[in-house]
Design an enzyme around this catalytic site. Structure first.
Site, PDB file in Angstrom:
ATOM      1  N   GLY A  33       0.868  -1.168   0.000  1.00  0.00           N
ATOM      2  CA  GLY A  33       0.000   0.000   0.000  1.00  0.00           C
ATOM      3  C   GLY A  33       0.907   1.220   0.000  1.00  0.00           C
ATOM      4  N   CYS A  34       0.379   2.404  -0.243  1.00  0.00           N
ATOM      5  CA  CYS A  34       1.324   3.488  -0.465  1.00  0.00           C
ATOM      6  C   CYS A  34       0.719   4.876  -0.449  1.00  0.00           C
ATOM      7  CB  CYS A  34       1.958   3.360  -1.838  1.00  0.00           C
ATOM      8  SG  CYS A  34       2.604   1.768  -2.163  1.00  0.00           S
TER       9      CYS A  34
END
Lengths: 503, 374
Positions: free
Chosen positions: B13-14
């Site tokens: 995720g980011c």
């Protein structure tokens, strides 16, 4: 000659029987008779094939069929079926025949493959609330699209278009000829294909005049016997399929006995009434791959390059190389029929011992076509033993574009897999041309049942896609990362191109 | 660590952010670092990075290779290989600073290259792409972080603001900056797996997971790409390279491939458009990027933001005069720019494009590129 083979089944009728004689009339194998003297129904267990026609229609549910518990001396090598096959041949001197597909205890790879689902890092999708797309197009895909800007700065496509056939669900009905199955069955398949935006396949027996109106949803087959093949026929459907082989009997031709060739069948197949319809083992104009290419293009010429040409082969050992040859011979679709594929009649030794599992074949063919960068040239259809929606999903994730179902479709309209299709006595009116039996299959009910089956499978496929976090079936194609194997050897996993569960 | 620690698909995720000056004026790294820092809770210290366009004006016609090596011996291996294929106009160690939170780093080196020994019928770009793919796949312990002209990728294991200090980004000026803070679900971060991902002039920062990874990767492999790194972003970068550079699709159509409209929508279009989109989706069905994503991609002329077709990941954009911002969160933009007039959330699958106003830079490079080919 007295048979040494003990009966397989026992028919038990209990005292709830009201002697309505439905069972006696319905048993097309003459396994039940009524003795007027003592007003009793007597079963002839030797003749019972466990087709369930009597038990299903008995109004008081007083009939039960059980397995004959008789045993031979225990022997893990000389098992009952081995002994009985020898008895049969000693008594008849003939080749053993079977209907339906290979029923032996080979590994079922579908059942050793598990599906993935989304958790946390990607959301699953609720197919009841969000769009979920099953549409699939069969046909050659260009390797790239080129566009050109016109004067009015509108964009048009420069790349030549290839014919495409739209499937609203990736499930088609496999080739089953008129003659092998009844007219009512054919009609029900055609109607269902039309309703669900998919295709049914005429099989090799031509196309009945009254079914031309379902042309858009029809695959017309050209097999080695060329029965019922003419110009109008070739142009009647959306796809023309050249049948080279069949999973249930690779390398073997077909034989529809003369008794099944009634007036209707005779007209459709364009052969005299009562003559045997013998399909040669090979096409006698195809002895090599370049001959196939010539037939592919002869058909394309005859159909003005508007129809797709499918080439159907049985999954044999060298299937990947053969499929590659077919892709290069100009076919638009390669259909692979696995060793569990069904048949109306096949020599038992062939049915039970020739070919390879469809799971392995699809994986190998998809790999090979990709390695040669010709996967876009053809669509890949998996056939032979697809039992449920999960098998469909697994076949597509292994590399297929779509699947054929034959046996599952027949089961949905009443087939109980008694394996007696080749006798012409099908008590359910499916695999018979005997008008008395064939009329038992109500085309309206058959259509509803088939339609329900396709609906149910399509809904299930959407559920599975949603759980995987996908909203289009095209994102499942050859997506083997979403599959894991259990209980398979390293070599099996390698050929399937999937990982061991946990890894 | 340069190669993925596990032979499995890398999931993360980011946070992503991109800033572009569409007049092509360079600006410092302060804005981008502050923006990505604002979304620190979206990363976990296992990956951060930046792409900067316009940083090597003195070498703008040369391919700038940013390389990561496990050790100096691997550097010699890779340099031997590079010398066979390219003329190395300049090379140097990439300057770094000591940062406490970054204890272990690969040997980082950059090269300015012109193509020397390419097969006559192959385009220069294809040659560079193949070289990059070859090095990443076959030279153990060597990894190409970026390979474009007048640009570079600076990435590693750490929080992005620490990575910025490590690479001394305060010393660079660029007209496009991309940044990425990473939250990998694998416990071990690895330098090669950090974003941005780059091939030639294309850089990608990506937030999301492609549920269609297998389908996309197997399709790309037919066109000579090898998806070695098992990251979704690699697939995105190769997809863009294939569709935009090699197949020359206009950006609006690329968006319709990777975030294809629903068939139901396509069926209801006017015949002309319907024909185009139907053929497009039929042809490139295996490049539909399915699953949640938002990403920002850039080349020398453009910065583009896009989300998946049902918008399962956030993306927001804003502009002020000639500055253009795309970000995961609005807060990141507001942190660095208080006076914002247009701030919008794009629809799922609709690309947001910031286009360079003057295409001088592109023209200069493309003419010199042709010169080199001839």
């Amino acid at each position: 000659m007295k048979t040494y083979i003990p009966h397989k089944f026992e028919v038990n009728i209990n005292d709830k029987c009201i002697k309505c004689l439905v069972c006696v009339k319905q048993c097309s194998f003459s396994a039940l008779s009524f003795d007027e003297d003592d007003a009793t129904i007597y079963p002839d267990n030797n003749k019972c094939v466990a087709c369930h026609r009597c038990t299903t229609l008995c109004p008081t549910k007083s009939i039960n069929i059980v397995k004959n518990p008789i045993v031979y001396h225990p022997n893990e090598y000389w098992k009952a079926n081995v002994i009985e096959d020898i008895y049969k041949q000693a008594e008849t001197g003939g080749i053993l025949l079977s209907g339906t597909g290979n029923d032996k205890d080979y590994p079922v790879y579908f059942d050793r493959i598990l599906l993935d689902a989304s958790q946390v890092t990607n959301p699953s999708i609720d197919p009841l609330r969000e769009p979920m797309e099953l549409r699939t197009y069969l046909g050659k895909k260009s390797d790239r699209l080129q566009f050109k800007e016109n004067k009015k700065s509108t964009t048009t496509i420069k790349t030549k278009s290839e014919p495409q056939v739209k499937l609203e669900t990736p499930i088609m009905f496999a080739a089953m000829s008129l003659g092998a199955i009844s007219y009512n069955a054919h009609q029900a398949l055609a109607r269902t294909a039309e309703e669900h935006g998919t295709l049914y396949n005429t099989g090799e027996g031509g196309l009945h005049k009254s079914l031309y109106k379902y042309g858009k949803n029809t695959i017309v087959q050209v097999a080695s016997g060329r029965y019922g093949v003419h110009h109008e026929y070739l142009n009647a459907g959306s796809v023309v399929e050249i049948k080279i082989g069949q999973g249930a009997k690779p390398g073997i031709g077909g034989h529809l006995p003369g008794e099944k060739i009634n007036a209707e069948i005779s007209q459709t197949r364009m052969i005299p009434e009562g003559t045997d319809a013998l399909s040669p083992a090979p096409h006698h104009d195809i002895y090599s791959i370049e001959d196939l290419a010539q037939l592919v293009y002869a058909i394309k010429e005859a159909t003005f390059y508007k129809k797709l040409v499918s080439v159907k082969i049985a999954a044999v050992h060298n299937v990947a190389a053969i499929a590659s040859g077919i892709a290069r011979a100009g076919a638009d679709i390669v259909t692979i029929d696995g060793f569990r594929g069904g048949t109306g009649a096949a020599p038992t030794v062939i049915r039970d011992n020739v070919g390879i599992p469809i799971e392995m074949a699809i994986a190998a063919v998809d790999d090979r076509l990709r390695k040669e960068s010709i996967r876009n040239n053809v669509s890949l259809v998996a056939s032979g033993g697809i039992r449920n929606s999960v098998d469909v999903v697994k076949a597509i994730a292994l590399g297929a574009d779509a699947v054929y179902i034959g046996t599952s479709a027949l089961i949905s309209i009443g087939c109980t897999m008694c394996q007696k299709c080749y006798t012409g006595k099908c008590a359910w009116g499916i695999a018979t041309t005997n008008p008395q039996l064939a009329k038992r299959l109500n085309p309206e009910i058959a259509y509803k049942r088939l339609s329900n089956l396709l609906r149910a499978w399509s809904l299930e496929i959407k559920e599975i896609l949603g759980a995987m976090g996908l909203n289009a079936i095209e994102s499942l194609k050859s997506n083997r990362l979403r599959l894991r194997g259990v209980g398979l050897s390293a070599e099996e996993l390698k050929i399937l191109g999937i990982k061991q569960a946990g890894g | 660590m340069l190669k993925p620690p596990y032979a499995e698909k890398d999931i993360s995720g980011c946070a992503v952010v991109g800033i572009m000056n569409i007049s092509g004026n360079n600006f410092g790294s302060e804005k981008i670092v502050n923006a990505i820092k604002c979304m620190r809770d979206r990363s976990n210290g296992l990956g951060g990075g930046f792409a900067a366009y316009g940083i090597y004006p003195e070498h703008k016609d040369l391919y700038a290779f940013h390389m990561m090596y496990l050790d100096t011996n691997r550097r010699y291996d890779a340099e031997d290989f590079l010398k066979k294929k390219f003329n190395i106009a300049a090379s140097e160690r990439i300057p770094t600073a000591k940062v406490n939170s970054i204890s272990e780093s690969p040997v980082l080196w950059r090269y300015f290259l012109s193509v020397e020994n390419k097969p006559p019928l192959m385009s220069e770009e294809d040659f560079v792409v193949q070289t990059v793919i070859y090095i990443n796949a076959n030279i153990d312990g060597a990894f190409v972080a970026s390979s474009g002209k007048n640009m570079g990728v600076f990435k590693g294991v750490g929080y992005p603001e620490d990575i910025a200090r490590f690479y001394k980004l305060q010393d660079y000026e660029a007209y496009i900056w991309l940044s990425h803070g990473r939250f990998p679900t694998n416990t071990v971060g690895w330098w090669g797996g950090a974003h941005p991902f780059n091939i030639l002039d294309w850089s990608v920062v990506h937030n999301g997971e492609l549920s269609s990874y297998g389908t996309n990767a197997r399709y790309l492999e037919m066109y000579g790409y090898k998806c070695e790194l098992m990251t979704d972003t690699e697939v995105v970068a190769y997809t863009m390279d294939l569709l935009m550079r090699r197949h020359k699709l206009p950006l609006n159509l690329v968006a319709k491939v990777i975030a294809a409209p629903l068939w139901k929508e396509i069926d209801n279009l006017e015949p002309k458009e319907r024909r185009i989109l139907t053929r497009l989706r039929q042809t490139y069905s295996s490049l539909l990027l399915n699953g949640p994503f938002s990403f920002i991609i850039a080349n020398q002329d453009q910065m583009i933001g896009i989300t998946d077709r049902i918008r399962l990941r956030p993306l927001i954009y804003a502009s002020n005069k000639d500055m253009f911002y795309i970000s995961t969160e609005e807060a990141a933009i507001r942190t660095i720019e208080s006076d914002l007039k247009n701030i919008k959330i794009p629809r799922g699958g609709e690309p947001v494009v910031a286009q360079l106003l003057t295409s001088d830079i592109r023209h200069q490079t493309s003419s010199s590129r042709e010169g080199a080919t001839n």
